[in-house]
Design a protein around this motif. Structure first.
Motif, PDB file in Angstrom:
ATOM      1  N   HIS A 120      48.392  70.574  29.718  1.00  0.00           N
ATOM      2  CA  HIS A 120      48.299  71.303  28.446  1.00  0.00           C
ATOM      3  C   HIS A 120      48.629  70.398  27.262  1.00  0.00           C
ATOM      4  N   PHE A 121      49.518  69.440  27.466  1.00  0.00           N
ATOM      5  CA  PHE A 121      49.852  68.518  26.385  1.00  0.00           C
ATOM      6  C   PHE A 121      48.641  67.651  26.023  1.00  0.00           C
ATOM      7  N   TYR A 122      48.044  67.007  27.020  1.00  0.00           N
ATOM      8  CA  TYR A 122      46.950  66.071  26.741  1.00  0.00           C
ATOM      9  C   TYR A 122      45.662  66.776  26.339  1.00  0.00           C
ATOM     10  N   ILE A 123      45.416  67.967  26.892  1.00  0.00           N
ATOM     11  CA  ILE A 123      44.175  68.668  26.546  1.00  0.00           C
ATOM     12  C   ILE A 123      44.195  69.126  25.093  1.00  0.00           C
ATOM     13  N   ASN A 124      45.401  69.256  24.510  1.00  0.00           N
ATOM     14  CA  ASN A 124      45.528  69.686  23.116  1.00  0.00           C
ATOM     15  C   ASN A 124      45.676  68.526  22.140  1.00  0.00           C
ATOM     16  N   VAL A 125      45.617  67.306  22.632  1.00  0.00           N
ATOM     17  CA  VAL A 125      45.639  66.144  21.742  1.00  0.00           C
ATOM     18  C   VAL A 125      44.330  66.083  20.968  1.00  0.00           C
ATOM     19  N   TYR A 131      33.963  62.380  26.439  1.00  0.00           N
ATOM     20  CA  TYR A 131      34.437  62.608  27.807  1.00  0.00           C
ATOM     21  C   TYR A 131      35.962  62.798  27.901  1.00  0.00           C
ATOM     22  N   TYR A 132      36.678  62.820  26.783  1.00  0.00           N
ATOM     23  CA  TYR A 132      38.142  62.910  26.870  1.00  0.00           C
ATOM     24  C   TYR A 132      38.589  64.186  27.576  1.00  0.00           C
ATOM     25  N   ARG A 133      38.093  65.319  27.153  1.00  0.00           N
ATOM     26  CA  ARG A 133      38.513  66.584  27.743  1.00  0.00           C
ATOM     27  C   ARG A 133      38.113  66.681  29.216  1.00  0.00           C
ATOM     28  N   GLY A 134      36.939  66.181  29.534  1.00  0.00           N
ATOM     29  CA  GLY A 134      36.505  66.184  30.930  1.00  0.00           C
ATOM     30  C   GLY A 134      37.408  65.340  31.812  1.00  0.00           C
ATOM     31  N   LEU A 135      37.850  64.199  31.295  1.00  0.00           N
ATOM     32  CA  LEU A 135      38.773  63.345  32.042  1.00  0.00           C
ATOM     33  C   LEU A 135      40.130  64.015  32.212  1.00  0.00           C
ATOM     34  N   CYS A 136      40.553  64.789  31.194  1.00  0.00           N
ATOM     35  CA  CYS A 136      41.811  65.541  31.322  1.00  0.00           C
ATOM     36  C   CYS A 136      41.717  66.557  32.461  1.00  0.00           C
ATOM     37  N   HIS A 137      40.580  67.238  32.571  1.00  0.00           N
ATOM     38  CA  HIS A 137      40.387  68.202  33.654  1.00  0.00           C
ATOM     39  C   HIS A 137      40.440  67.506  35.013  1.00  0.00           C
ATOM     40  N   LEU A 138      39.747  66.379  35.127  1.00  0.00           N
ATOM     41  CA  LEU A 138      39.721  65.643  36.397  1.00  0.00           C
ATOM     42  C   LEU A 138      41.100  65.111  36.763  1.00  0.00           C
ATOM     43  N   CYS A 139      41.841  64.649  35.755  1.00  0.00           N
ATOM     44  CA  CYS A 139      43.191  64.135  35.990  1.00  0.00           C
ATOM     45  C   CYS A 139      44.099  65.249  36.509  1.00  0.00           C
ATOM     46  N   ILE A 185      43.495  56.005  31.769  1.00  0.00           N
ATOM     47  CA  ILE A 185      42.381  56.149  30.831  1.00  0.00           C
ATOM     48  C   ILE A 185      42.691  57.208  29.783  1.00  0.00           C
ATOM     49  N   VAL A 186      43.191  58.370  30.244  1.00  0.00           N
ATOM     50  CA  VAL A 186      43.512  59.463  29.329  1.00  0.00           C
ATOM     51  C   VAL A 186      44.607  59.042  28.352  1.00  0.00           C
ATOM     52  N   PHE A 187      45.629  58.374  28.848  1.00  0.00           N
ATOM     53  CA  PHE A 187      46.722  57.924  27.984  1.00  0.00           C
ATOM     54  C   PHE A 187      46.220  56.958  26.918  1.00  0.00           C
ATOM     55  N   LYS A 188      45.349  56.037  27.307  1.00  0.00           N
ATOM     56  CA  LYS A 188      44.801  55.070  26.332  1.00  0.00           C
ATOM     57  C   LYS A 188      43.939  55.781  25.295  1.00  0.00           C
ATOM     58  N   MET A 189      43.113  56.734  25.741  1.00  0.00           N
ATOM     59  CA  MET A 189      42.262  57.465  24.802  1.00  0.00           C
ATOM     60  C   MET A 189      43.090  58.337  23.864  1.00  0.00           C
ATOM     61  N   ALA A 190      44.151  58.936  24.386  1.00  0.00           N
ATOM     62  CA  ALA A 190      44.973  59.831  23.573  1.00  0.00           C
ATOM     63  C   ALA A 190      45.774  59.086  22.527  1.00  0.00           C
ATOM     64  N   THR A 191      46.071  57.817  22.754  1.00  0.00           N
ATOM     65  CA  THR A 191      46.893  57.043  21.822  1.00  0.00           C
ATOM     66  C   THR A 191      46.083  56.023  21.033  1.00  0.00           C
ATOM     67  N   THR A 192      44.751  56.085  21.131  1.00  0.00           N
ATOM     68  CA  THR A 192      43.902  55.121  20.427  1.00  0.00           C
ATOM     69  C   THR A 192      44.100  55.202  18.919  1.00  0.00           C
TER      70      THR A 192
END
Length: 286
Positions: A120-125, A131-139, A185-192
């Motif tokens: 829930h934290f990363y999906i709301n970033v 593809y960010y949201r899709g990667l959050c789902h897969l993660c 990947i998600v962490f890098k995209m979320a903090t870009t």
């Protein structure tokens, strides 16, 4: 508690406080006051508890297997000399099985809750990258697969049902590796979005966190691949000590997995888990 009648209405006194009773109104639900103070647990300490519980429990399980069930846990079909038990063999025998299952009982629910919170934290970033949201789902799916498989393989040991235990172990490791890769990947995209703010000291912490995650991820995958190599070498050649090398690299797989999760929990070290709180339904409804 005392009750008095005044002007046709009942007044209840409790510790010097008066509240008017009204017919047809539920006292328990509408006037309930909970004075308990909330319990606050920093994520930092919750993460440390989970990390050290997993590491100490795992180490203790291996030590108990060596001390009390050495012959049984190091025995293989080849009947060659071995010095360390595999993880599956160690947690399948008592007393190690009791220790490991207790660890899983203590850690499973907090780990699953953290999976939900992290998702829930990363999906709301606010991230506009493709593809960010899709990667959050897969993660999220990969981490849930990892945790549920860990519970399963801990409950069903290799002695109970080897085939099911093997399937659960494979799904655990596949889920763990996918989760670690996707989390990086998600962490890098979320903090870009922080990359250009060079004056923000938080950037360097985020970059360091990404490097640690990538390190543990790579080490986990390498240790797993090397352990697979020694496993099949043992199966095909039956050389003394090779199964022990497989066991050692299997220990590294577990260690790097736990440390990766510990680093993920560190990302929320400035946040707290709050249990309970003050409730006053009358004020809430009014």
């Amino acid at each position: 508690m005392a009750q008095n009648t005044k002007n046709g209405k009942t007044v209840t006194a409790d510790d010097g406080k008066y509240s008017e009773y009204q017919p047809g109104k539920s006292w328990d639900t509408d006037e309930f006051v909970a004075s308990n103070s909330p319990i606050t647990v920093p994520y930092k300490y919750a993460g440390l508890f989970l990390t050290y519980t997993m590491l100490v429990g795992f180490g203790l399980s291996i030590m108990l297997a060596i001390i009390f069930r050495f012959e049984e846990t190091t025995y293989t079909h080849c009947r060659v000399a071995n010095y360390f038990p595999s993880t599956s063999a160690a947690i399948a025998t008592t007393p190690s099985a009791y220790v490991w299952r207790l660890v899983i009982c203590l850690c499973s629910l907090p780990r699953l809750l953290f999976v939900l919170y992290c998702y829930h934290f990363y999906i709301n970033v606010s991230c506009q990258l493709r593809y960010y949201r899709g990667l959050c789902h897969l993660c999220f799916i990969a981490e849930m697969l990892e945790n549920l498989s860990l519970i399963g393989l801990s409950c069903i040991s290799s002695d109970d049902n080897y085939d099911i235990h093997e399937i659960l172990f494979i799904s655990f490791q596949v889920g763990a590796m996918l989760h670690m890769i996707l989390m990086c990947i998600v962490f890098k995209m979320a903090t870009t979005r922080y990359d250009d703010v060079r004056s923000d000291t938080g950037i360097f912490k985020r970059k360091g966190a990404l490097q640690r995650k990538m390190f543990f991820c790579v080490m986990n995958i390498l240790a797993f691949l090397i352990s697979i190599y020694f496993f099949f070498r043992h199966q095909n050649r039956c050389e003394p000590g090779v199964y022990s090398l497989f066991a050692i690299f299997e220990y590294l797989v577990v260690l790097t997995n736990v440390l990766f999760h510990e680093d993920t929990w560190k990302d929320f070290s400035n946040r707290c888990i709050i249990y309970g709180g003050r409730t006053h339904n009358k004020l809430m409804t009014e």
